[in-house]
Design a protein around this motif. Structure first.
Motif, PDB file in Angstrom:
ATOM      1  N   GLN A   1       0.819  -1.212   0.000  1.00 33.13           N
ATOM      2  CA  GLN A   1       0.000   0.000   0.000  1.00 33.13           C
ATOM      3  C   GLN A   1       0.850   1.258   0.000  1.00 33.13           C
ATOM      4  O   GLN A   1       0.572   2.209  -0.736  1.00 33.13           O
ATOM      5  CB  GLN A   1      -0.924  -0.002   1.220  1.00 33.13           C
ATOM      6  N   ARG A   2       1.891   1.269   0.800  1.00 33.61           N
ATOM      7  CA  ARG A   2       2.721   2.461   0.898  1.00 33.61           C
ATOM      8  C   ARG A   2       3.444   2.735  -0.412  1.00 33.61           C
ATOM      9  O   ARG A   2       3.540   3.880  -0.856  1.00 33.61           O
ATOM     10  CB  ARG A   2       3.712   2.325   2.062  1.00 33.61           C
ATOM     11  N   GLN A   3       3.943   1.685  -1.034  1.00 29.03           N
ATOM     12  CA  GLN A   3       4.574   1.857  -2.338  1.00 29.03           C
ATOM     13  C   GLN A   3       3.578   2.360  -3.369  1.00 29.03           C
ATOM     14  O   GLN A   3       3.873   3.263  -4.161  1.00 29.03           O
ATOM     15  CB  GLN A   3       5.181   0.539  -2.804  1.00 29.03           C
ATOM     16  N   ARG A   4       2.393   1.764  -3.362  1.00 29.96           N
ATOM     17  CA  ARG A   4       1.392   2.087  -4.389  1.00 29.96           C
ATOM     18  C   ARG A   4       0.916   3.535  -4.286  1.00 29.96           C
ATOM     19  O   ARG A   4       0.778   4.215  -5.309  1.00 29.96           O
ATOM     20  CB  ARG A   4       0.225   1.118  -4.275  1.00 29.96           C
ATOM     21  N   TRP A   5       0.695   4.016  -3.074  1.00 30.75           N
ATOM     22  CA  TRP A   5       0.208   5.384  -2.943  1.00 30.75           C
ATOM     23  C   TRP A   5       1.297   6.410  -3.192  1.00 30.75           C
ATOM     24  O   TRP A   5       1.035   7.493  -3.739  1.00 30.75           O
ATOM     25  CB  TRP A   5      -0.454   5.575  -1.581  1.00 30.75           C
ATOM     26  N   PHE A   6       2.538   6.087  -2.818  1.00 35.31           N
ATOM     27  CA  PHE A   6       3.638   6.988  -3.180  1.00 35.31           C
ATOM     28  C   PHE A   6       3.754   7.063  -4.699  1.00 35.31           C
ATOM     29  O   PHE A   6       3.892   8.154  -5.273  1.00 35.31           O
ATOM     30  CB  PHE A   6       4.953   6.509  -2.575  1.00 35.31           C
ATOM     31  N   ALA A   7       3.702   5.900  -5.353  1.00 42.73           N
ATOM     32  CA  ALA A   7       3.821   5.853  -6.815  1.00 42.73           C
ATOM     33  C   ALA A   7       2.677   6.606  -7.487  1.00 42.73           C
ATOM     34  O   ALA A   7       2.859   7.251  -8.527  1.00 42.73           O
ATOM     35  CB  ALA A   7       3.854   4.403  -7.287  1.00 42.73           C
ATOM     36  N   ARG A   8       1.494   6.540  -6.879  1.00 46.32           N
ATOM     37  CA  ARG A   8       0.335   7.238  -7.453  1.00 46.32           C
ATOM     38  C   ARG A   8       0.559   8.743  -7.465  1.00 46.32           C
ATOM     39  O   ARG A   8       0.304   9.427  -8.457  1.00 46.32           O
ATOM     40  CB  ARG A   8      -0.922   6.890  -6.659  1.00 46.32           C
ATOM     41  N   GLY A   9       1.036   9.285  -6.343  1.00 50.09           N
ATOM     42  CA  GLY A   9       1.325  10.711  -6.302  1.00 50.09           C
ATOM     43  C   GLY A   9       2.455  11.084  -7.238  1.00 50.09           C
ATOM     44  O   GLY A   9       2.427  12.136  -7.875  1.00 50.09           O
ATOM     45  N   LEU A  10       3.451  10.215  -7.316  1.00 46.42           N
ATOM     46  CA  LEU A  10       4.599  10.455  -8.195  1.00 46.42           C
ATOM     47  C   LEU A  10       4.171  10.523  -9.651  1.00 46.42           C
ATOM     48  O   LEU A  10       4.648  11.369 -10.419  1.00 46.42           O
ATOM     49  CB  LEU A  10       5.624   9.345  -7.999  1.00 46.42           C
ATOM     50  N   GLU A  11       3.274   9.646 -10.046  1.00 44.40           N
ATOM     51  CA  GLU A  11       2.853   9.579 -11.445  1.00 44.40           C
ATOM     52  C   GLU A  11       1.956  10.744 -11.844  1.00 44.40           C
ATOM     53  O   GLU A  11       2.082  11.300 -12.936  1.00 44.40           O
ATOM     54  CB  GLU A  11       2.130   8.256 -11.703  1.00 44.40           C
ATOM     55  N   SER A  12       1.028  11.136 -10.960  1.00 48.10           N
ATOM     56  CA  SER A  12       0.048  12.159 -11.357  1.00 48.10           C
ATOM     57  C   SER A  12       0.440  13.571 -10.944  1.00 48.10           C
ATOM     58  O   SER A  12       0.203  14.518 -11.684  1.00 48.10           O
ATOM     59  CB  SER A  12      -1.320  11.826 -10.761  1.00 48.10           C
ATOM     60  N   GLY A  13       0.996  13.711  -9.736  1.00 47.50           N
ATOM     61  CA  GLY A  13       1.326  15.042  -9.238  1.00 47.50           C
ATOM     62  C   GLY A  13       0.115  15.866  -8.876  1.00 47.50           C
ATOM     63  O   GLY A  13       0.211  17.086  -8.715  1.00 47.50           O
ATOM     64  N   ARG A  14      -1.052  15.216  -8.704  1.00 43.48           N
ATOM     65  CA  ARG A  14      -2.294  15.959  -8.458  1.00 43.48           C
ATOM     66  C   ARG A  14      -2.901  15.578  -7.116  1.00 43.48           C
ATOM     67  O   ARG A  14      -3.000  14.404  -6.778  1.00 43.48           O
ATOM     68  CB  ARG A  14      -3.314  15.684  -9.568  1.00 43.48           C
ATOM     69  N   LEU A  15      -3.354  16.584  -6.377  1.00 46.92           N
ATOM     70  CA  LEU A  15      -3.989  16.351  -5.085  1.00 46.92           C
ATOM     71  C   LEU A  15      -5.234  15.480  -5.213  1.00 46.92           C
ATOM     72  O   LEU A  15      -5.520  14.658  -4.336  1.00 46.92           O
ATOM     73  CB  LEU A  15      -4.373  17.687  -4.439  1.00 46.92           C
ATOM     74  N   ALA A  16      -5.959  15.650  -6.295  1.00 48.49           N
ATOM     75  CA  ALA A  16      -7.205  14.907  -6.472  1.00 48.49           C
ATOM     76  C   ALA A  16      -6.979  13.407  -6.502  1.00 48.49           C
ATOM     77  O   ALA A  16      -7.896  12.631  -6.219  1.00 48.49           O
ATOM     78  CB  ALA A  16      -7.898  15.358  -7.759  1.00 48.49           C
ATOM     79  N   ASP A  17      -5.785  12.984  -6.840  1.00 46.41           N
ATOM     80  CA  ASP A  17      -5.494  11.551  -6.933  1.00 46.41           C
ATOM     81  C   ASP A  17      -4.979  10.983  -5.612  1.00 46.41           C
ATOM     82  O   ASP A  17      -4.560   9.823  -5.566  1.00 46.41           O
ATOM     83  CB  ASP A  17      -4.460  11.296  -8.040  1.00 46.41           C
ATOM     84  N   CYS A  18      -5.006  11.772  -4.562  1.00 48.20           N
ATOM     85  CA  CYS A  18      -4.526  11.309  -3.254  1.00 48.20           C
ATOM     86  C   CYS A  18      -5.660  11.151  -2.240  1.00 48.20           C
ATOM     87  O   CYS A  18      -5.454  11.285  -1.038  1.00 48.20           O
ATOM     88  CB  CYS A  18      -3.468  12.271  -2.711  1.00 48.20           C
ATOM     89  N   ASP A  19      -6.864  10.868  -2.732  1.00 47.62           N
ATOM     90  CA  ASP A  19      -7.991  10.658  -1.838  1.00 47.62           C
ATOM     91  C   ASP A  19      -7.993   9.229  -1.343  1.00 47.62           C
ATOM     92  O   ASP A  19      -8.468   8.319  -2.029  1.00 47.62           O
ATOM     93  CB  ASP A  19      -9.305  10.972  -2.567  1.00 47.62           C
ATOM     94  N   THR A  20      -7.458   9.019  -0.146  1.00 52.28           N
ATOM     95  CA  THR A  20      -7.393   7.670   0.422  1.00 52.28           C
ATOM     96  C   THR A  20      -8.609   7.385   1.313  1.00 52.28           C
ATOM     97  O   THR A  20      -8.679   6.328   1.932  1.00 52.28           O
ATOM     98  CB  THR A  20      -6.117   7.517   1.275  1.00 52.28           C
ATOM     99  N   PHE A  21      -9.551   8.329   1.365  1.00 50.00           N
ATOM    100  CA  PHE A  21     -10.685   8.181   2.283  1.00 50.00           C
ATOM    101  C   PHE A  21     -11.948   7.690   1.577  1.00 50.00           C
ATOM    102  O   PHE A  21     -12.985   7.508   2.210  1.00 50.00           O
ATOM    103  CB  PHE A  21     -10.950   9.498   3.000  1.00 50.00           C
ATOM    104  N   SER A  22     -11.869   7.505   0.270  1.00 46.81           N
ATOM    105  CA  SER A  22     -13.010   7.004  -0.496  1.00 46.81           C
ATOM    106  C   SER A  22     -12.679   5.617  -1.040  1.00 46.81           C
ATOM    107  O   SER A  22     -11.683   5.460  -1.760  1.00 46.81           O
ATOM    108  CB  SER A  22     -13.356   7.946  -1.653  1.00 46.81           C
ATOM    109  N   GLY A  23     -13.477   4.641  -0.693  1.00 41.66           N
ATOM    110  CA  GLY A  23     -13.262   3.297  -1.215  1.00 41.66           C
ATOM    111  C   GLY A  23     -12.121   2.582  -0.532  1.00 41.66           C
ATOM    112  O   GLY A  23     -11.671   2.957   0.561  1.00 41.66           O
ATOM    113  N   ASP A  24     -11.641   1.537  -1.193  1.00 44.33           N
ATOM    114  CA  ASP A  24     -10.568   0.719  -0.636  1.00 44.33           C
ATOM    115  C   ASP A  24      -9.213   1.410  -0.816  1.00 44.33           C
ATOM    116  O   ASP A  24      -9.032   2.221  -1.722  1.00 44.33           O
ATOM    117  CB  ASP A  24     -10.524  -0.657  -1.313  1.00 44.33           C
ATOM    118  N   VAL A  25      -8.287   1.026   0.058  1.00 39.37           N
ATOM    119  CA  VAL A  25      -6.943   1.573  -0.072  1.00 39.37           C
ATOM    120  C   VAL A  25      -5.960   0.473  -0.490  1.00 39.37           C
ATOM    121  O   VAL A  25      -4.794   0.745  -0.716  1.00 39.37           O
ATOM    122  CB  VAL A  25      -6.467   2.224   1.246  1.00 39.37           C
TER     123      VAL A  25
END
Length: 291
Positions: free
Chosen positions: A267-291
């Protein structure tokens, strides 16, 4: 990471400097003299010699203090060492990135302070030892870091490299961003009404968002051309090595998922990679759905 020669943040506070109880930092040291026209008596000379070697034994260089230098060493670290400069540059880079992102939303980014400490520190969140690891205190909006953690990160957690260290700093700054966004205050209000299991599950979402925010910082840092080959791998490895499941397996040989409060290595790798790839705050919503 190509960090040398870049701006260092002015928001780094070094509390590793020490002194005798009651002696303020930067207080001038007065040398006692005898009555004979400024000549030192034998007893005064003996006191000075004892004081000199006593201060050296405590890691204090009296000569540097008299010259106005840093004067105090803490282990292998000094007040002006390369690691401190690196931390200052990384913090400055986070300031530049988040100032730009917040300005784009019409909001002012309030910069955090980063406190360097050794072994023990007091914060608005209470006292903490080096064993706590790096942490962010929303009460005083400060990040706290014992630089010895970087040695542990490399040796004990097998996550060496300057960008692994930068990831740690960016993650804690991510908590500051969450504080400014209202995420941490909301979580702290809700926590008192949650069971321990529910609080742990919510804490995981908070921590994974901070990982994603660290990824956003890495995204913009890469766009500046500051990343070197292997930097991203260093950060991803650090995220893996400090995942709850990996830490528990290392410490006790088995995992207890209900006790997780930071997230698994995956999970930690995946969410870091997600922010790295997009650079957008909207893609860092960990409070909706599964993590």
């Amino acid at each position: 990471m190509r960090w040398r020669g870049r701006r260092q943040s002015s928001n780094v506070e070094d509390r590793r400097r020490a002194g005798f109880p009651g002696m303020g930092r930067g207080m001038p040291i007065r040398i006692p003299v005898g009555r004979g026209g400024g000549r030192m008596s034998l007893s005064t000379l003996i006191i000075l010699v004892v004081l000199f070697f006593g201060m050296r034994a405590l890691g204090i260089d009296p000569l540097e203090m008299l010259a106005g230098g840093p004067g105090v060493t803490t282990g292998q670290q000094t007040a002006n060492d390369e690691t401190t400069e690196f931390v200052g540059v990384v913090l400055a880079e986070t300031e530049d990135v988040w100032q730009g992102i917040f300005a784009g939303q019409g909001v002012r980014y309030v910069e955090p302070r980063l406190v360097l400490f050794s072994e023990f520190v007091e914060s608005a969140c209470g006292s903490a030892s080096a064993a706590t690891g790096p942490f962010y205190c929303p009460g005083d909006r400060q990040v706290y870091l014992d630089l010895d953690f970087f040695n542990a990160l490399a040796r004990r957690f097998e996550a060496a490299g300057d960008f692994a260290q930068a990831y740690v700093i960016a993650h804690e700054v991510g908590h500051h961003v969450q504080n400014l966004m209202g995420v941490l205050p909301r979580f702290n209000r809700m926590r008192s009404q949650m069971s321990q299991g529910e609080a742990n599950a919510m804490s995981v979402r908070v921590e994974l968002q901070a990982d994603c925010l660290a990824g956003i910082w890495a995204h913009h840092t890469a766009q500046k051309g500051l990343l070197e080959e292997g930097d991203v791998e260093e950060a991803l490895n650090a995220a893996f090595q400090i995942g709850d499941d990996t830490l528990q397996k290392r410490a006790q040989g088995y995992v207890v998922p209900d006790s997780f409060n930071h997230g698994t290595s995956e999970q930690r790798q995946r969410w870091f990679a997600r922010g790295l790839e997009s650079g957008r705050l909207a893609d860092c919503d960990t409070f909706s759905g599964d993590v």
